[in-house]
Design a protein around this motif. Structure first.
Motif, PDB file in Angstrom:
ATOM      1  N   ILE A   1       0.844  -1.182   0.000  1.00 28.33           N
ATOM      2  CA  ILE A   1       0.000   0.000   0.000  1.00 28.33           C
ATOM      3  C   ILE A   1       0.881   1.233   0.000  1.00 28.33           C
ATOM      4  CG2 ILE A   1      -0.107  -0.084   2.482  1.00 28.33           C
ATOM      5  CD1 ILE A   1      -2.250   1.668   2.552  1.00 28.33           C
TER       6      ILE A   1
ATOM      7  N   ASP B   1       3.398  -0.229  10.152  1.00 25.94           N
ATOM      8  CA  ASP B   1       2.508   0.769  10.728  1.00 25.94           C
ATOM      9  C   ASP B   1       1.069   0.307  10.698  1.00 25.94           C
ATOM     10  OD1 ASP B   1       3.983   2.825  11.525  1.00 25.94           O
ATOM     11  OD2 ASP B   1       3.172   4.249  10.064  1.00 25.94           O
ATOM     12  N   GLN B   2       0.267   0.918  11.559  1.00 17.91           N
ATOM     13  CA  GLN B   2      -1.138   0.551  11.670  1.00 17.91           C
ATOM     14  C   GLN B   2      -1.904   0.493  10.346  1.00 17.91           C
ATOM     15  OE1 GLN B   2      -3.849   2.957  13.741  1.00 17.91           O
ATOM     16  NE2 GLN B   2      -3.989   1.572  15.482  1.00 17.91           N
ATOM     17  N   GLY B   3      -1.762   1.502   9.539  1.00 20.29           N
ATOM     18  CA  GLY B   3      -2.603   1.573   8.340  1.00 20.29           C
ATOM     19  C   GLY B   3      -1.954   0.965   7.108  1.00 20.29           C
TER      20      GLY B   3
ATOM     21  N   PHE C   1      -0.480  -2.075   4.692  1.00 23.85           N
ATOM     22  CA  PHE C   1      -0.680  -3.494   4.419  1.00 23.85           C
ATOM     23  C   PHE C   1      -0.077  -3.864   3.074  1.00 23.85           C
ATOM     24  CE2 PHE C   1      -4.513  -1.427   2.757  1.00 23.85           C
ATOM     25  CZ  PHE C   1      -4.596  -1.969   1.497  1.00 23.85           C
TER      26      PHE C   1
ATOM     27  N   THR D   1      -0.574  -6.618  -0.304  1.00 26.51           N
ATOM     28  CA  THR D   1      -1.343  -7.677  -0.943  1.00 26.51           C
ATOM     29  C   THR D   1      -0.345  -8.584  -1.661  1.00 26.51           C
ATOM     30  OG1 THR D   1      -1.659  -6.735  -3.153  1.00 26.51           O
ATOM     31  CG2 THR D   1      -3.169  -5.980  -1.425  1.00 26.51           C
TER      32      THR D   1
ATOM     33  N   LEU E   1      -7.384 -12.437   3.326  1.00 25.82           N
ATOM     34  CA  LEU E   1      -7.167 -11.079   3.828  1.00 25.82           C
ATOM     35  C   LEU E   1      -5.746 -10.604   3.505  1.00 25.82           C
ATOM     36  CD1 LEU E   1      -8.444  -8.801   5.565  1.00 25.82           C
ATOM     37  CD2 LEU E   1      -7.503  -9.927   7.584  1.00 25.82           C
ATOM     38  N   VAL E   2      -5.609  -9.305   3.254  1.00 22.92           N
ATOM     39  CA  VAL E   2      -4.293  -8.722   2.982  1.00 22.92           C
ATOM     40  C   VAL E   2      -3.334  -8.973   4.152  1.00 22.92           C
ATOM     41  CG1 VAL E   2      -5.153  -6.907   1.469  1.00 22.92           C
ATOM     42  CG2 VAL E   2      -5.046  -6.487   3.909  1.00 22.92           C
TER      43      VAL E   2
ATOM     44  N   GLY F   1      -0.740  -8.252   7.108  1.00 22.58           N
ATOM     45  CA  GLY F   1      -0.400  -7.177   8.042  1.00 22.58           C
ATOM     46  C   GLY F   1      -1.563  -6.615   8.832  1.00 22.58           C
ATOM     47  N   VAL F   2      -2.765  -7.182   8.671  1.00 17.83           N
ATOM     48  CA  VAL F   2      -3.927  -6.610   9.348  1.00 17.83           C
ATOM     49  C   VAL F   2      -4.289  -7.404  10.601  1.00 17.83           C
ATOM     50  CG1 VAL F   2      -6.384  -6.092   9.132  1.00 17.83           C
ATOM     51  CG2 VAL F   2      -4.830  -5.552   7.267  1.00 17.83           C
TER      52      VAL F   2
END
Lengths: 336, 112
Positions: free
Chosen positions: A157, A200-202, A204, A206, A247-248, A250-251
């Motif tokens: 991302i 980081d939180q946001g 990710f 794919t 699911l991507v 890192g989440v």
């Protein structure tokens, strides 16, 4: 300061020549003087100062109003000169940064470089074009023997440097997996844990991972939220979307991935891509997925490497085309 | 062409906040969305309903903001719900598997 003194003499002569004869040549020399001043970092107010001195030497009896006005101009130019100097130093810093980034981009290319496996009976084409200097897309081939080809395609991302750094992390964790962990769903599950802990939180990633087994003529694969690729079935001359769920990376740290498998026959193809391909814009319009498929169909008869390059060139040629995201396309064809 | 993003926040009732987005969510506008959305998730017991009816484009940076918001709701015991997603945007959530962890209500759009 000796040089500047020389310049004052020179400037005075030029000024005199110009005032007396309106001489074009003096104007040309003045231009050279100005260029030379820039080269020697001479500030604008210094030039004004030179002008004032030269003028006073030529016309000692200038009215005091003119004298005042020249001093006024000198003061004005001092602030201008400071701002100019600041801009100049910013420009130098920018050049430095640019060259540092290009060093980093080169290093990234070396770190992440992957060789297309050269295996008899399999034709592989791959292209990856970054939207900016650093690439947030990544593809990687693993082929320790002549029996199997592992292929990874991933998209971080965001773009630019953070994306590129995250990619290096992916590559090195993949290298550290042992042989027994190399089936697609284990690879994604292991990577997911690494990414979840380290980004980081946001943020990710794919990723699609596939393992083409040449002995059993099967392709097994799993996907972590990656843009679906396509299968081409030669026997029916049909393209089919590679349907996966996952699911991507890192989440969520306990994510599991489903593994799928299909048979690969003579002439069949596996087409993998990133959403840079389906998220291109032409002017105000998006390129639809169907349109991408049409373009792929148009060039699919070519050798795989030529085909991927032609597909990219096709989009690049469109008017108003802008690459908003990194663009990666891979074609794997069974030839025998 | 760079489109902007408008973020309107309104209280529906004591426990529900409505967020209406208008425009595009991409790398340029995502920080603005994050700035507005994240503080809302910090209040325990709140339900944040994000209406994406007027969002014409979203890229992965936008998805990242919603992931951050979701993680924050888990940490703060609040809830996040996305509503009225355009097909193209809904597809993004489906491909990435995010529809399995974020509540998405697309019923209002009906057969869209």
């Amino acid at each position: 300061m000796r040089n500047l003194k020389l310049d004052i003499d020179n400037y005075r002569n030029l000024l005199k020549q110009y005032i007396k004869f309106l001489d074009e040549n003096a104007l040309y020399q003045a231009e050279q003087f100005s260029k030379l001043s820039i080269q020697h970092n001479i500030s604008p107010e210094e030039i004004i100062n030179v002008h004032i001195q030269a003028l006073k030497e030529l016309y000692p009896d200038l009215p005091k109003e003119v004298d005042y006005s020249l001093n006024f101009l000198l003061e004005t130019m001092i602030s201008y000169g400071l701002a100019y100097q600041e801009m100049q130093s910013l420009r130098e810093q920018q050049l430095e940064l640019k060259s540092e980034i290009s060093v980093a981009a080169n290093m990234q290319q070396t770190l992440l470089s992957t060789e297309k496996p050269n295996i008899k009976g399999v034709d592989i084409g791959a292209i990856s074009v970054p939207a900016n200097q650093m690439n947030g897309d990544y593809y990687h081939f693993v082929s320790d023997n002549q029996q199997s080809i592992g292929v990874a395609i991933a998209d971080v991302i965001g773009k630019g440097i953070p994306a590129a750094l995250a990619m290096s992390m992916i590559k090195y964790s993949m290298d550290s997996f042992s042989e027994s962990q190399r089936n697609p769903c284990s690879i994604l599950e292991n990577l997911n844990r690494v990414v979840e802990r380290n980004v980081d939180q946001g943020m990710f990633i794919t990723m699609f991972y596939g393992l083409y087994n040449l002995n059993s003529e099967t392709f097994s694969y799993a996907s972590a939220g990656h843009e679906p690729g396509l299968f081409y079935h030669a026997s029916t001359n049909e393209f089919r979307e590679i349907k996966t769920k996952g699911l991507v990376l890192g989440v969520s740290k306990d994510t599991t991935y489903q593994q799928y498998e299909i048979e690969i026959s003579h002439g069949d193809m596996i087409i993998l891509l990133t959403d840079g391909v389906t998220e291109c814009r032409v002017g105000n319009r998006f390129i639809e997925r169907e349109e991408v498929l049409e373009v792929i169909k148009k060039y699919i008869h070519l050798p795989a490497q030529e085909a991927v390059e032609q597909v990219y060139k096709h989009f690049e040629r469109l008017q108003g085309f802008q690459l908003r995201d990194d663009f990666t396309l891979i074609i794997i064809r069974k030839n025998v | 062409m760079n489109m902007n993003l408008e973020v309107e926040v309104a209280e529906k009732n004591k426990t529900t906040v409505l967020v209406l987005l208008t425009g595009e969510v991409d790398a340029y506008t995502a920080p603005k969305l994050k700035e507005n959305l994240l503080p809302l998730t910090k209040k325990e017991g709140t339900l944040i309903e994000v209406n994406l009816e007027n969002v014409s484009y979203m890229d992965s940076t936008g998805l990242g903001v919603f992931i951050s918001a979701l993680k924050s709701t888990k940490a703060n015991n609040s809830q996040l719900k996305l509503m009225n997603l355009e097909d193209r945007i809904l597809r993004l959530f489906e491909i990435t598997g995010l529809d399995s962890i974020i509540t998405i209500d697309s019923t209002v759009r009906g057969g869209n």
